[in-house]
Each structure stands twice: as structure tokens, then as C-alpha cells.
Motif scaffolding. Structure first.
Motif, mmCIF file in Angstrom:
data_model
loop_
_atom_site.group_PDB
_atom_site.id
_atom_site.type_symbol
_atom_site.label_atom_id
_atom_site.label_comp_id
_atom_site.label_asym_id
_atom_site.label_seq_id
_atom_site.Cartn_x
_atom_site.Cartn_y
_atom_site.Cartn_z
ATOM 1 N N THR A 1 -7.592 3.009 14.626
ATOM 2 C CA THR A 1 -6.155 3.152 14.377
ATOM 3 C C THR A 1 -5.586 2.513 12.967
ATOM 4 O O THR A 1 -5.968 1.709 12.350
ATOM 5 C CB THR A 1 -5.427 2.561 15.671
ATOM 6 N N PRO A 2 -4.775 3.617 12.489
ATOM 7 C CA PRO A 2 -4.127 3.013 11.045
ATOM 8 C C PRO A 2 -3.176 1.839 11.041
ATOM 9 O O PRO A 2 -2.879 1.292 12.178
ATOM 10 C CB PRO A 2 -3.378 4.283 10.647
ATOM 11 N N VAL A 3 -3.373 1.114 9.937
ATOM 12 C CA VAL A 3 -2.603 -0.133 9.880
ATOM 13 C C VAL A 3 -1.101 0.308 10.129
ATOM 14 O O VAL A 3 -0.860 1.353 9.614
ATOM 15 C CB VAL A 3 -2.968 -1.016 8.684
ATOM 16 N N ILE B 1 -1.868 5.125 4.031
ATOM 17 C CA ILE B 1 -1.993 4.243 5.208
ATOM 18 C C ILE B 1 -2.970 5.048 6.509
ATOM 19 O O ILE B 1 -3.680 4.503 7.058
ATOM 20 C CB ILE B 1 -0.614 4.039 5.832
ATOM 21 N N ALA B 2 -2.952 6.289 6.485
ATOM 22 C CA ALA B 2 -3.694 7.076 7.760
ATOM 23 C C ALA B 2 -5.074 6.634 7.450
ATOM 24 O O ALA B 2 -5.656 6.886 8.235
ATOM 25 C CB ALA B 2 -3.420 8.657 7.548
ATOM 26 N N VAL C 1 -10.403 -2.463 -0.627
ATOM 27 C CA VAL C 1 -10.220 -2.348 0.939
ATOM 28 C C VAL C 1 -11.549 -1.513 1.521
ATOM 29 O O VAL C 1 -11.578 -0.515 1.091
ATOM 30 C CB VAL C 1 -8.942 -1.752 1.173
ATOM 31 N N VAL C 2 -12.216 -2.147 2.284
ATOM 32 C CA VAL C 2 -13.419 -1.365 2.648
ATOM 33 C C VAL C 2 -13.008 -0.975 4.152
ATOM 34 O O VAL C 2 -12.572 -2.053 4.884
ATOM 35 C CB VAL C 2 -14.597 -2.439 2.938
ATOM 36 N N PRO C 3 -13.047 0.301 4.580
ATOM 37 C CA PRO C 3 -12.574 0.619 5.859
ATOM 38 C C PRO C 3 -13.413 0.187 7.083
ATOM 39 O O PRO C 3 -12.658 0.158 8.250
ATOM 40 C CB PRO C 3 -12.570 2.075 5.873
ATOM 41 N N GLY C 4 -14.494 -0.329 7.163
ATOM 42 C CA GLY C 4 -15.026 -1.255 8.245
ATOM 43 C C GLY C 4 -16.110 -0.060 8.727
ATOM 44 O O GLY C 4 -16.513 1.236 8.349
ATOM 45 N N THR C 5 -16.705 -0.452 9.887
ATOM 46 C CA THR C 5 -17.568 0.302 10.469
ATOM 47 C C THR C 5 -17.296 1.193 11.496
ATOM 48 O O THR C 5 -16.067 0.942 11.703
ATOM 49 C CB THR C 5 -18.739 -0.443 11.130
ATOM 50 N N ILE D 1 0.835 -1.164 0.056
ATOM 51 C CA ILE D 1 0.001 0.057 -0.021
ATOM 52 C C ILE D 1 1.018 1.192 -0.227
ATOM 53 O O ILE D 1 1.600 1.130 0.587
ATOM 54 C CB ILE D 1 -0.834 -0.119 1.128
ATOM 55 N N ASN D 2 0.587 2.220 -0.869
ATOM 56 C CA ASN D 2 1.231 3.347 -0.962
ATOM 57 C C ASN D 2 1.295 4.120 0.227
ATOM 58 O O ASN D 2 0.186 4.318 1.167
ATOM 59 C CB ASN D 2 0.481 4.299 -2.074
#
Length: 170
Positions: free
Chosen positions: A130-132, A96-97, A120-124, A91-92
Motif C-alpha cells: 500500500t502506498p505511503v 507517492i502511488a 528509495v528501494v520499493p522492497g520485495t 516526495i513529489n
């Protein structure tokens, strides 16, 4: 009688012209290699994250990874494991943030015959925001296949057809 060998007039300065041509060709080739490397993201810092999938059907090295439809990386490797396959995403680092730890990956297609990509779905809001980080693992959710969707429609339509048959029989 020492006669000096003199080059014909039309070949004077040919060595300089050949050297200039070769230098220009070399500079053009180096520029082309640099452009291809730039387009492939060679000069961009990437963060490696992973997900596990039951199988690698439709997942290929080099395929695009998208976040909200925007290309943010690519599949770097697909490895066999005891849990199925482990997929490495590059991932660029600029994105990531915006990629939380609670994100999920899924295989999608653009239309019926379009190119496949990892969405990639950010979720609920309830998931970890917190960022990966480098080396983190996100979840993979399998997409329903055409056969699964047809079975689901058939299961939903069966009671309606039975009701129609009963109404027609009366």
C-alpha cells in the motif's frame, strides 16, 4: 517676464523611457525569481515521509531522493533524536502511488566520487504494497563502508591464502 523653463530637446520623454526600463527590469527580476522557485519545486505538492538513521554522515538537507534512479524529492530536514537522526523527505506527490510502505531508504553515491543521494528501494513482493501516506516512516538500511567491504574480502580470502601456504609448504 515670465519665462517658462523648457527642458533641452535631448531630455524630452526621458521620464517615460526610465520608467519603461525600470518596469522591464522589475518584470525580468520577478520572472527570474519565479523560474528559480519552479526549479526548486516550490509550486509542486510534496508528501512528507521519514526514516531514522544511526547517524547523519553523508546526509544533507537538500540532497536528492531517487526512486529507480529518477529524482522524486529531496531531504527537507535532519533532526537529532534519541535513536540517532530523524530524516524528513519531501516526495513529489505524483510519485507517492509507486512508493509502498515496505520501502527502504539507503544512502548511495554515483560512482566513487559522485554526488550522494537517498535511494528509495520499493522492497520485495512480501512487503506491504500500500502506498505511503503523509507522515509515514520507512526503514533505513545502512550501506557498507569501504573498511567493512575490505574486512569482508579479507575474511573470505584468508582460508584460500592458508590453503596456498599449506600447499606451498608441502
Amino acid at each position: 517676464m515670465s519665462e517658462k523653463l523648457v527642458a533641452p530637446r535631448r531630455f524630452r520623454g526621458i521620464r517615460k523611457q526610465v520608467n519603461m526600463f525600470l518596469l522591464t527590469a522589475l518584470a525580468g527580476f520577478a520572472g527570474l525569481v519565479g523560474l528559480v522557485a519552479y526549479k526548486q519545486g516550490l509550486f509542486v505538492q510534496h508528501t512528507r515521509i521519514y526514516f531514522h538513521a544511526p547517524d547523519a554522515t553523508g546526509i544533507n538537507k537538500g540532497m536528492a531522493v531517487r526512486l529507480h534512479g529518477v529524482p522524486v524529492g529531496a531531504v527537507k530536514a535532519v533532526e537529532l533524536t534519541d535513536r540517532g537522526v530523524r530524516v524528513q523527505l519531501g516526495i513529489n506527490s505524483d510519485y507517492i502511488a509507486q512508493l509502498p510502505r515496505g520501502a527502504q531508504a539507503r544512502l548511495t553515491r554515483e560512482g566513487y566520487l559522485g554526488a550522494a543521494s537517498i535511494q528509495v528501494v520499493p522492497g520485495t513482493a512480501a512487503t506491504d504494497r500500500t502506498p505511503v501516506a503523509e507522515g509515514d516512516e520507512i526503514r533505513f538500511t545502512a550501506q557498507k563502508g569501504m573498511a567493512d567491504m575490505l574486512d569482508e574480502v579479507r575474511q573470505q580470502m584468508t582460508p584460500a591464502f592458508q590453503e596456498l601456504r599449506r600447499a606451498a609448504a608441502e
